[in-house]
Scaffold this active site. Structure first.
Site, PDB file in Angstrom:
ATOM      1  N   GLU A  12      -2.694  -4.231   2.535  1.00  0.00           N
ATOM      2  CA  GLU A  12      -1.746  -3.945   3.627  1.00  0.00           C
ATOM      3  C   GLU A  12      -1.416  -2.464   3.680  1.00  0.00           C
ATOM      4  OE1 GLU A  12       2.168  -3.351   5.632  1.00  0.00           O
ATOM      5  OE2 GLU A  12       1.626  -2.891   3.575  1.00  0.00           O
ATOM      6  N   GLU A  13      -1.288  -1.856   2.510  1.00  0.00           N
ATOM      7  CA  GLU A  13      -0.844  -0.457   2.448  1.00  0.00           C
ATOM      8  C   GLU A  13      -1.908   0.517   2.960  1.00  0.00           C
ATOM      9  OE1 GLU A  13       2.095   0.232   2.096  1.00  0.00           O
ATOM     10  OE2 GLU A  13       3.079  -1.205   0.767  1.00  0.00           O
ATOM     11  N   HIS A  56       2.179  -9.221   1.530  1.00  0.00           N
ATOM     12  CA  HIS A  56       1.050  -8.532   0.908  1.00  0.00           C
ATOM     13  C   HIS A  56       1.211  -8.371  -0.600  1.00  0.00           C
ATOM     14  CE1 HIS A  56       2.771  -4.336   0.686  1.00  0.00           C
ATOM     15  NE2 HIS A  56       3.438  -4.691   1.745  1.00  0.00           N
ATOM     16  N   ASP A 103       8.237  -8.923   4.670  1.00  0.00           N
ATOM     17  CA  ASP A 103       7.976  -7.623   4.035  1.00  0.00           C
ATOM     18  C   ASP A 103       9.294  -6.863   3.928  1.00  0.00           C
ATOM     19  OD1 ASP A 103       6.645  -5.385   2.989  1.00  0.00           O
ATOM     20  OD2 ASP A 103       5.039  -5.456   4.477  1.00  0.00           O
ATOM     21  N   ASP A 123       8.007  -3.687  -2.714  1.00  0.00           N
ATOM     22  CA  ASP A 123       7.148  -3.693  -1.517  1.00  0.00           C
ATOM     23  C   ASP A 123       5.744  -4.072  -1.979  1.00  0.00           C
ATOM     24  OD1 ASP A 123       5.706  -3.216   0.775  1.00  0.00           O
ATOM     25  OD2 ASP A 123       6.015  -1.061   0.795  1.00  0.00           O
ATOM     26  N   HIS A 178       8.277   2.761  -1.259  1.00  0.00           N
ATOM     27  CA  HIS A 178       7.110   3.553  -1.668  1.00  0.00           C
ATOM     28  C   HIS A 178       7.441   4.564  -2.749  1.00  0.00           C
ATOM     29  CE1 HIS A 178       4.178   2.548   1.836  1.00  0.00           C
ATOM     30  NE2 HIS A 178       4.875   1.509   1.428  1.00  0.00           N
TER      31      HIS A 178
HETATM   32 CO    CO Z   1       4.591  -0.655   1.922  1.00  0.00          CO
HETATM   33 ZN    ZN Z   2       5.090  -3.645   2.533  1.00  0.00          ZN
END
Ligand code: CO
Ligand code: ZN
Length: 331
Positions: free
Chosen positions: A194-195, A63, A217, A164, A302
């Site tokens: 994606e998030e 992503h 990922d 990420d 994150h």
């Molecule tokens: Co993420």
């Molecule tokens: Zn991710």
């Protein structure tokens, strides 16, 4: 590899606003691709090779979006209130630098709390962009931004925002550039949103209609002072067994571990208690698809400063190339 990682993490691309990341990736892969398409959700779909008699159509997904913020309100004094795009830990917001896609920049701080031992909740934060009123505020409602922080190169390890999942994007870019022969039709999808529950991957998986799916990922680790998870930085790519949203197809898991064993690539088994990836979405598309996930061990996911080990990244690419080059044996 370092070069492409540094290039991709520097580009702002919160969920729903991945255009600049997509442009950069498209420039990297176009000369190596058979076809490049962009769908209605903004997914970048890069195809390479044809399906031979013993081949499969394999969908790879990484992503492009990263955790971000969206302005919800500008107060009388020009301070910006915001909401999150993707799962944002409130504890990571205090004093963070924010860069809006329109060029505005600022710093996060929080409302005065009577009890200084309390943590702010998201709605108690604001972004100070140097304005004094809504009139001179360079941020309008609906403007989006990301955290801004320079990359720290520790040699073997790298600290950055947006690893990420730009790290997954970087690995797919390298795979597209390096793979020559394959019995499989390879469809590399750089997904959007994606998030916010894998929204980009949903129509992409439907469109590609793959025989086999693999997401690339990040995953969490347990090698910090009080961590518990059985994945560490530097011990190789993690092969997902289960996360909060999927049980990886055991046949795909076996194909991945067998391939790693044969090639002598170190690997770890991953069981992630919370969170999921685009792999879940591919697995559940149409009538269902055998799907797995190749994970890059990452600390502080994150947050504006995530950490990866470059040896894990190289080993992940090596494993991925090995998986894609040969006929897939799923048993
Ligand atoms: Co993420
Ligand atoms: Zn991710």
């Amino acid at each position: 590899m370092k070069e492409i990682i540094q290039k991709l993490v520097a580009i702002p691309g919160p969920s729903g606003f991945e255009g600049r990341v997509r442009d950069a990736i498209q420039n990297e892969v176009k000369p190596y691709a058979d076809s490049v398409q962009i769908d209605a959700l903004g997914n970048l779909i890069v195809t390479k090779g044809k399906k031979s008699a013993n081949g499969k159509r394999i969908m790879l997904a990484a992503h492009m979006d990263e955790i971000g913020v969206i302005a919800t309100h500008i107060d009388k004094k020009g301070f910006v209130r915001f909401s999150n795009l993707g799962y944002l830990f409130a504890r990571n917001c205090m004093a963070a630098h924010v860069s809006f896609l329109n060029g505005a920049r600022g710093v996060v701080n929080g409302d005065h709390l009577e009890d200084a031992s309390k943590l702010h909740s998201l709605d108690q934060f604001f972004i100070d962009v140097g304005a004094t009123s809504p009139k001179d505020c360079p941020v309008k409602i609906g403007d989006v931004g990301v955290f801004e922080r320079p990359v720290i190169d520790l040699g073997k390890r790298l600290i950055s925002k947006a690893l990420d999942d730009r790290i997954g994007c970087a690995i797919l870019v390298k795979a597209i550039q390096q793979i020559k022969e394959s019995p499989n039709e390879l469809v590399f999808v750089f997904t959007t949103q994606e998030e916010v529950s894998n929204r980009g991957a949903t129509p992409a998986a439907y469109r590609v209609d793959p025989d086999l799916g693999l997401a690339v990922d990040v995953t969490d680790v347990g090698d910090t002072p009080t961590g518990k998870m059985e994945v560490s930085l530097g011990k190789g790519p993690a092969i997902k067994v289960k996360d909060g949203g999927m049980i990886a197809d055991p046949r795909v898991v076996r194909w991945m571990t067998d391939t790693a064993e044969k090639a002598g690539i170190p690997y770890q088994m991953e069981i992630l208690l919370g969170g999921t990836t685009d792999a879940r979405t591919i697995q559940l598309t149409r009538a269902g698809v055998p799907t797995g996930c190749l994970s890059i061990p990452t600390r502080y996911i994150h947050s504006p400063a995530e950490m990866i080990d470059l040896e894990d990244v190289e080993n992940s690419l090596t494993l991925l190339l090995d998986l894609l080059r040969n006929p897939v044996e799923i048993k």
